[in-house]
Write a protein that holds these residues in place. Sequence first.
Motif, PDB file in Angstrom:
ATOM      1  N   ALA A   1      -4.435   1.299   2.163  1.00 41.98           N
ATOM      2  CA  ALA A   1      -4.214   0.982   0.755  1.00 41.98           C
ATOM      3  C   ALA A   1      -3.695   1.907  -0.096  1.00 41.98           C
ATOM      4  CB  ALA A   1      -5.380   0.354  -0.027  1.00 41.98           C
ATOM      5  N   LYS A   2      -4.319   3.276  -0.055  1.00 39.27           N
ATOM      6  CA  LYS A   2      -3.634   4.230  -0.728  1.00 39.27           C
ATOM      7  C   LYS A   2      -2.341   4.603  -0.385  1.00 39.27           C
ATOM      8  CE  LYS A   2      -4.873   9.205  -2.270  1.00 39.27           C
ATOM      9  NZ  LYS A   2      -5.751   9.934  -2.177  1.00 39.27           N
ATOM     10  N   GLU A   3      -1.944   4.612   0.832  1.00 36.26           N
ATOM     11  CA  GLU A   3      -0.736   4.942   1.439  1.00 36.26           C
ATOM     12  C   GLU A   3       0.381   3.773   1.070  1.00 36.26           C
ATOM     13  OE1 GLU A   3       0.134   7.877   3.375  1.00 36.26           O
ATOM     14  OE2 GLU A   3      -2.023   8.727   3.019  1.00 36.26           O
ATOM     15  N   ILE A   4       0.075   2.758   1.235  1.00 41.27           N
ATOM     16  CA  ILE A   4       0.882   1.750   0.590  1.00 41.27           C
ATOM     17  C   ILE A   4       1.425   1.978  -0.673  1.00 41.27           C
ATOM     18  CG2 ILE A   4       1.136  -0.879   0.472  1.00 41.27           C
ATOM     19  CD1 ILE A   4      -0.370  -1.376   3.140  1.00 41.27           C
ATOM     20  N   TYR A   5       0.175   1.886  -1.540  1.00 44.59           N
ATOM     21  CA  TYR A   5       0.411   2.128  -3.229  1.00 44.59           C
ATOM     22  C   TYR A   5       1.257   3.348  -3.180  1.00 44.59           C
ATOM     23  CZ  TYR A   5      -0.785   2.358  -7.858  1.00 44.59           C
ATOM     24  OH  TYR A   5      -0.466   2.240  -9.239  1.00 44.59           O
ATOM     25  N   ILE A   6       1.081   4.579  -2.545  1.00 41.80           N
ATOM     26  CA  ILE A   6       2.032   5.695  -2.788  1.00 41.80           C
ATOM     27  C   ILE A   6       3.445   5.430  -2.456  1.00 41.80           C
ATOM     28  CG2 ILE A   6       2.380   7.966  -2.324  1.00 41.80           C
ATOM     29  CD1 ILE A   6      -0.757   8.298  -2.145  1.00 41.80           C
ATOM     30  N   ALA A   7       3.531   4.693  -1.473  1.00 45.73           N
ATOM     31  CA  ALA A   7       4.741   4.537  -0.726  1.00 45.73           C
ATOM     32  C   ALA A   7       5.658   3.456  -1.690  1.00 45.73           C
ATOM     33  CB  ALA A   7       4.656   4.221   0.813  1.00 45.73           C
ATOM     34  N   SER A   8       5.158   2.345  -2.107  1.00 44.00           N
ATOM     35  CA  SER A   8       5.832   1.328  -2.479  1.00 44.00           C
ATOM     36  C   SER A   8       5.400   0.824  -3.890  1.00 44.00           C
ATOM     37  CB  SER A   8       5.540   0.069  -1.627  1.00 44.00           C
ATOM     38  OG  SER A   8       4.019  -0.147  -1.850  1.00 44.00           O
ATOM     39  N   HIS A   9       4.634   1.469  -4.615  1.00 45.77           N
ATOM     40  CA  HIS A   9       4.433   1.105  -6.185  1.00 45.77           C
ATOM     41  C   HIS A   9       5.379   1.555  -6.994  1.00 45.77           C
ATOM     42  CE1 HIS A   9       2.422   1.167 -10.218  1.00 45.77           C
ATOM     43  NE2 HIS A   9       2.162   0.158  -9.684  1.00 45.77           N
ATOM     44  N   LEU A  10       6.100   0.723  -7.727  1.00 41.87           N
ATOM     45  CA  LEU A  10       6.967   1.037  -8.682  1.00 41.87           C
ATOM     46  C   LEU A  10       6.724   0.539 -10.003  1.00 41.87           C
ATOM     47  CD1 LEU A  10      10.292   0.093  -6.677  1.00 41.87           C
ATOM     48  CD2 LEU A  10       9.307   2.165  -6.893  1.00 41.87           C
TER      49      LEU A  10
ATOM     50  N   MET B   1      -4.405  -6.779  -4.890  1.00 37.97           N
ATOM     51  CA  MET B   1      -3.633  -6.140  -6.004  1.00 37.97           C
ATOM     52  C   MET B   1      -4.970  -5.220  -6.600  1.00 37.97           C
ATOM     53  SD  MET B   1      -0.917  -5.233  -7.612  1.00 37.97           S
ATOM     54  CE  MET B   1       0.140  -6.338  -7.350  1.00 37.97           C
ATOM     55  N   THR B   2      -6.000  -5.625  -6.658  1.00 37.11           N
ATOM     56  CA  THR B   2      -7.309  -4.787  -7.180  1.00 37.11           C
ATOM     57  C   THR B   2      -7.618  -3.969  -6.146  1.00 37.11           C
ATOM     58  OG1 THR B   2      -8.121  -6.922  -8.278  1.00 37.11           O
ATOM     59  CG2 THR B   2      -9.749  -5.199  -7.830  1.00 37.11           C
ATOM     60  N   GLU B   3      -7.582  -4.067  -4.911  1.00 41.81           N
ATOM     61  CA  GLU B   3      -7.927  -3.078  -3.994  1.00 41.81           C
ATOM     62  C   GLU B   3      -6.482  -2.000  -4.147  1.00 41.81           C
ATOM     63  OE1 GLU B   3     -10.177  -5.473  -0.276  1.00 41.81           O
ATOM     64  OE2 GLU B   3      -8.235  -5.807  -0.506  1.00 41.81           O
ATOM     65  N   LEU B   4      -5.522  -2.291  -4.374  1.00 36.55           N
ATOM     66  CA  LEU B   4      -4.317  -1.420  -4.088  1.00 36.55           C
ATOM     67  C   LEU B   4      -4.644  -0.512  -5.376  1.00 36.55           C
ATOM     68  CD1 LEU B   4      -1.240  -3.466  -3.185  1.00 36.55           C
ATOM     69  CD2 LEU B   4      -2.427  -1.379  -1.857  1.00 36.55           C
ATOM     70  N   LYS B   5      -4.915  -1.061  -6.465  1.00 32.71           N
ATOM     71  CA  LYS B   5      -4.969  -0.036  -7.571  1.00 32.71           C
ATOM     72  C   LYS B   5      -6.151   0.505  -7.648  1.00 32.71           C
ATOM     73  CE  LYS B   5      -2.480  -3.371 -10.869  1.00 32.71           C
ATOM     74  NZ  LYS B   5      -2.721  -4.171 -11.824  1.00 32.71           N
ATOM     75  N   GLN B   6      -7.246   0.337  -7.093  1.00 33.43           N
ATOM     76  CA  GLN B   6      -8.607   1.265  -6.781  1.00 33.43           C
ATOM     77  C   GLN B   6      -8.484   2.094  -5.860  1.00 33.43           C
ATOM     78  OE1 GLN B   6     -11.586  -2.023  -6.113  1.00 33.43           O
ATOM     79  NE2 GLN B   6     -11.786  -2.428  -8.177  1.00 33.43           N
ATOM     80  N   SER B   7      -7.299   2.183  -4.988  1.00 32.59           N
ATOM     81  CA  SER B   7      -7.314   3.289  -3.982  1.00 32.59           C
ATOM     82  C   SER B   7      -6.738   4.525  -4.512  1.00 32.59           C
ATOM     83  CB  SER B   7      -6.331   2.419  -2.865  1.00 32.59           C
ATOM     84  OG  SER B   7      -4.882   2.549  -3.214  1.00 32.59           O
ATOM     85  N   VAL B   8      -6.017   4.288  -5.563  1.00 36.02           N
ATOM     86  CA  VAL B   8      -5.498   5.653  -6.195  1.00 36.02           C
ATOM     87  C   VAL B   8      -6.409   6.387  -7.456  1.00 36.02           C
ATOM     88  CG1 VAL B   8      -3.181   5.410  -5.233  1.00 36.02           C
ATOM     89  CG2 VAL B   8      -4.010   4.564  -7.614  1.00 36.02           C
TER      90      VAL B   8
ATOM     91  N   ASN C   1       8.512   1.971   7.284  1.00 35.98           N
ATOM     92  CA  ASN C   1       7.754   3.244   7.535  1.00 35.98           C
ATOM     93  C   ASN C   1       7.134   2.642   8.798  1.00 35.98           C
ATOM     94  OD1 ASN C   1       5.617   4.961   7.797  1.00 35.98           O
ATOM     95  ND2 ASN C   1       5.836   5.651   5.588  1.00 35.98           N
ATOM     96  N   PRO C   2       7.511   3.407   9.850  1.00 39.70           N
ATOM     97  CA  PRO C   2       6.984   2.991  11.024  1.00 39.70           C
ATOM     98  C   PRO C   2       5.480   3.380  11.221  1.00 39.70           C
ATOM     99  CG  PRO C   2       8.680   4.595  11.544  1.00 39.70           C
ATOM    100  CD  PRO C   2       8.623   4.391  10.200  1.00 39.70           C
ATOM    101  N   LYS C   3       4.943   4.299  10.684  1.00 35.74           N
ATOM    102  CA  LYS C   3       3.656   4.586  10.687  1.00 35.74           C
ATOM    103  C   LYS C   3       2.584   3.494   9.966  1.00 35.74           C
ATOM    104  CE  LYS C   3       0.135   8.233   9.618  1.00 35.74           C
ATOM    105  NZ  LYS C   3      -0.175   9.316   8.703  1.00 35.74           N
ATOM    106  N   LEU C   4       3.228   3.355   8.815  1.00 35.56           N
ATOM    107  CA  LEU C   4       2.625   2.192   7.909  1.00 35.56           C
ATOM    108  C   LEU C   4       2.614   0.862   8.637  1.00 35.56           C
ATOM    109  CD1 LEU C   4       3.489   3.252   4.042  1.00 35.56           C
ATOM    110  CD2 LEU C   4       1.139   3.430   5.399  1.00 35.56           C
ATOM    111  N   LEU C   5       3.829   0.570   8.881  1.00 39.02           N
ATOM    112  CA  LEU C   5       3.854  -0.830   9.678  1.00 39.02           C
ATOM    113  C   LEU C   5       2.943  -0.965  10.874  1.00 39.02           C
ATOM    114  CD1 LEU C   5       5.410  -3.590   9.579  1.00 39.02           C
ATOM    115  CD2 LEU C   5       7.137  -2.463  11.071  1.00 39.02           C
TER     116      LEU C   5
END
Length: 176
Positions: A7-16, A169-176, A40-44
């Motif tokens: 979740a943290k990696e997705i947030y960092i990579a894609s949150h605008l 969305m809640t989980e993504l926001k809580q991950s950072v 991103n192959p690692k994230l995918l």
Amino acid sequence: MEKSQLAKEIYIASHLTGEFKLRSGKTSNEYFDKYLFESNPKLLQEIAEHLSKLIPIGTEVLAGLEKGGIPIATALSLKTGIPVVFVRKKAKEYGTCKLAEGIDIKDKVVCIVEDVVTTGGQIKLSAEDLKEYGAKVKDVLCVIDRQQSGSENLSNEGLLLLLHSLLTMTELKQSV
């Protein structure tokens, strides 16, 4: 990778942040650019690892929705061995004139795969189309549920679709 780290990696990579018009027509001050995590192959690979555990038992075909659901469905197909079809927003008007490219979906249990769900509008349209082609559709997998009525809309509009999300969305926001 643990789900919380993903979740943290997705947030960092894609949150605008900024002002973004969503497919639903709504405006948002934040956006998750799905192509930044899908390319991103690692994230995918990690997404497929986690999302594969949510595929409903009995699924015979994964249906990746144009355009963002296609890489997710492909990664899931490679991970699980479940065949995949690529679903257009409308059937092409030349050649085979197909809506769903790939194996035959008639009488098959099909699970729709999408990247980000807001209101579920395109999922609703695609599910109706797939059913017209004879598919048995009752489940949807997504990477991110924006928690803006998508799940409720899919279950309340006579489709009786069940949304399985890897992250909210809640989980993504809580991950950072």
